[in-house]
Design a protein around this motif. Structure first.
Motif, PDB file in Angstrom:
ATOM      1  N   GLU A 166      15.593  71.625  61.336  1.00  0.00           N
ATOM      2  CA  GLU A 166      16.081  70.448  61.662  1.00  0.00           C
ATOM      3  C   GLU A 166      16.333  69.600  60.436  1.00  0.00           C
ATOM      4  O   GLU A 166      17.506  68.906  60.279  1.00  0.00           O
ATOM      5  CB  GLU A 166      15.298  69.865  62.528  1.00  0.00           C
ATOM      6  N   ARG A 167      15.621  69.872  59.489  1.00  0.00           N
ATOM      7  CA  ARG A 167      15.599  68.981  58.437  1.00  0.00           C
ATOM      8  C   ARG A 167      16.839  69.398  57.420  1.00  0.00           C
ATOM      9  O   ARG A 167      17.670  68.630  56.949  1.00  0.00           O
ATOM     10  CB  ARG A 167      14.409  68.698  57.302  1.00  0.00           C
ATOM     11  N   SER A 170      20.271  68.226  59.127  1.00  0.00           N
ATOM     12  CA  SER A 170      20.342  66.809  58.984  1.00  0.00           C
ATOM     13  C   SER A 170      20.657  66.488  57.506  1.00  0.00           C
ATOM     14  O   SER A 170      21.642  65.873  57.153  1.00  0.00           O
ATOM     15  CB  SER A 170      19.147  65.964  59.426  1.00  0.00           C
ATOM     16  N   SER A 171      20.179  67.466  56.562  1.00  0.00           N
ATOM     17  CA  SER A 171      20.665  66.897  55.163  1.00  0.00           C
ATOM     18  C   SER A 171      21.842  67.551  54.752  1.00  0.00           C
ATOM     19  O   SER A 171      22.453  66.903  54.051  1.00  0.00           O
ATOM     20  CB  SER A 171      19.622  67.702  54.147  1.00  0.00           C
ATOM     21  N   GLN A 173      24.564  67.737  56.873  1.00  0.00           N
ATOM     22  CA  GLN A 173      25.207  66.605  57.607  1.00  0.00           C
ATOM     23  C   GLN A 173      25.357  65.519  56.672  1.00  0.00           C
ATOM     24  O   GLN A 173      26.382  64.723  56.573  1.00  0.00           O
ATOM     25  CB  GLN A 173      24.871  66.253  58.951  1.00  0.00           C
ATOM     26  N   LYS A 203      13.837  58.915  54.332  1.00  0.00           N
ATOM     27  CA  LYS A 203      13.582  60.284  54.735  1.00  0.00           C
ATOM     28  C   LYS A 203      12.274  61.016  53.947  1.00  0.00           C
ATOM     29  O   LYS A 203      11.473  61.630  54.468  1.00  0.00           O
ATOM     30  CB  LYS A 203      14.763  61.239  54.399  1.00  0.00           C
TER      31      LYS A 203
END
Length: 327
Positions: A166-167, A170-171, A173, A203
């Protein structure tokens, strides 16, 4: 080693006999790991009744140990890599200051005895370990602790893997959004850079918090309560539905049987009445022919019953036709 306490030196060679090393009652504040490791035949180690607070960094290099006695010390925390002692079968931690155990205990698949009596364990660990008052209790404590740590460790690793994915998403995106904003004006870019910097700092804080929570999860085990209410209610509903469907099936079956029996009774009654009518009034020849088709064992009985019925009907008709005075 605690401050203000002198290091006690012990001649390890004098304490070794065959495959065992007895360093109990030696006032030790630090374990002589290197000296013990130099004797490769040592597989039984007794460090009971000393002043140990920790085991030290290199203690887990003693991977040949099968039996380890650390009872009656002041040990507060075991090393996180304690599970490297995979040959360990007997572990005595009686009367120490342990509140929890490392999750690496899940690697001690050969452990058959574990005594944690006299330690201020957290309620979760007390529930897992048990009383350890008898030999059987200590054997069960070893089994429960290893199984729980192994299962919890696998779940924790799986959660960490999902969080890492997930990280990464998100990075990615965030990186795409940064490339799109690069084509705007300089003032807007400065604002976005400032926003990205603040987001990166947030973050980083979140990552540090997640790492801290992960470390805490490795050291402290929490047992989640099992909510059995909804499951029981759904099971009860399903059972009620099954009972209702079974009852309705029985009712339909019984009603079908009753209807069919009633229809057969009516049909037989009508046939019997027609036969009697033909015998009595219309055509005796047809009645004789029908009687021939009746089986022999039932023919006499049917004829006698029919004759009795005919006589009763004729008597009733004659009584009905006679005037009241004559009667």
């Amino acid at each position: 080693m605690p401050k203000g306490v002198d290091k006690v030196k012990v001649n390890v060679k004098e304490r070794i006999e065959d495959e065992s090393c007895d360093l109990s009652l030696s006032e030790l504040t630090e374990i002589p790991v290197r000296e013990i490791a130099s004797f490769k035949r040592v597989i039984f180690l007794d460090l009971s009744s000393n002043r140990l607070v920790t085991l030290g960094r290199n203690f887990t290099t003693l991977t040949r140990l099968i039996q380890l006695d650390l009872s009656k010390n002041q040990i507060r925390v075991l090393p996180d890599d304690f599970g490297q002692l995979e040959q360990l079968r007997h572990l005595d931690l009686y009367d120490n200051c342990l509140e929890h155990l490392p999750l690496s205990f899940g690697r001690l698949r050969r452990l058959r005895y574990l005594d944690l009596k006299g330690n201020p364990l957290t309620p979760a660990w007390e529930k897992i370990v048990g009383r350890c008052s008898t030999l059987k209790d200590c054997q069960q404590a070893a089994k429960n602790t290893v199984n729980v740590c192994a299962n919890y460790k696998s779940e924790f690793i799986e959660r960490e893997r999902i969080a890492a994915q997930e990280r990464q998403l998100s990075s990615a995106q965030m990186a795409g959004a940064g490339d799109g904003d690069g084509s705007s004006s300089s003032n807007h870019s400065t604002k976005t850079n400032g926003g990205e910097a603040s987001k990166k700092s947030n973050k980083a804080n979140k990552k540090s918090k997640s790492k801290k929570s992960g470390a805490a999860a490795e050291n402290e085990l929490s047992i989640k309560p099992v909510h059995s209410g909804p499951i029981k209610s759904t099971n009860q509903k399903n059972n009620q539905k099954k009972k209702s469907t079974n009852g309705s099936c029985w009712l339909t079956a019984i009603s079908g049987v009753a209807f069919s029996s009633l229809m057969t009774f009516l049909l037989l009654f009508i046939i019997n009445v027609l036969i009697i009518y033909l015998i009595m009034f219309k055509n005796p020849d047809i009645a004789d022919k029908l009687v021939e088709y009746i089986p022999h064992q039932y023919r006499d009985w049917i004829l006698t019953k029919t004759e009795i019925f005919r006589l009763r009907v004729t008597d009733w008709i004659s009584e009905f036709r006679t005037p009241p005075e004559e009667h």
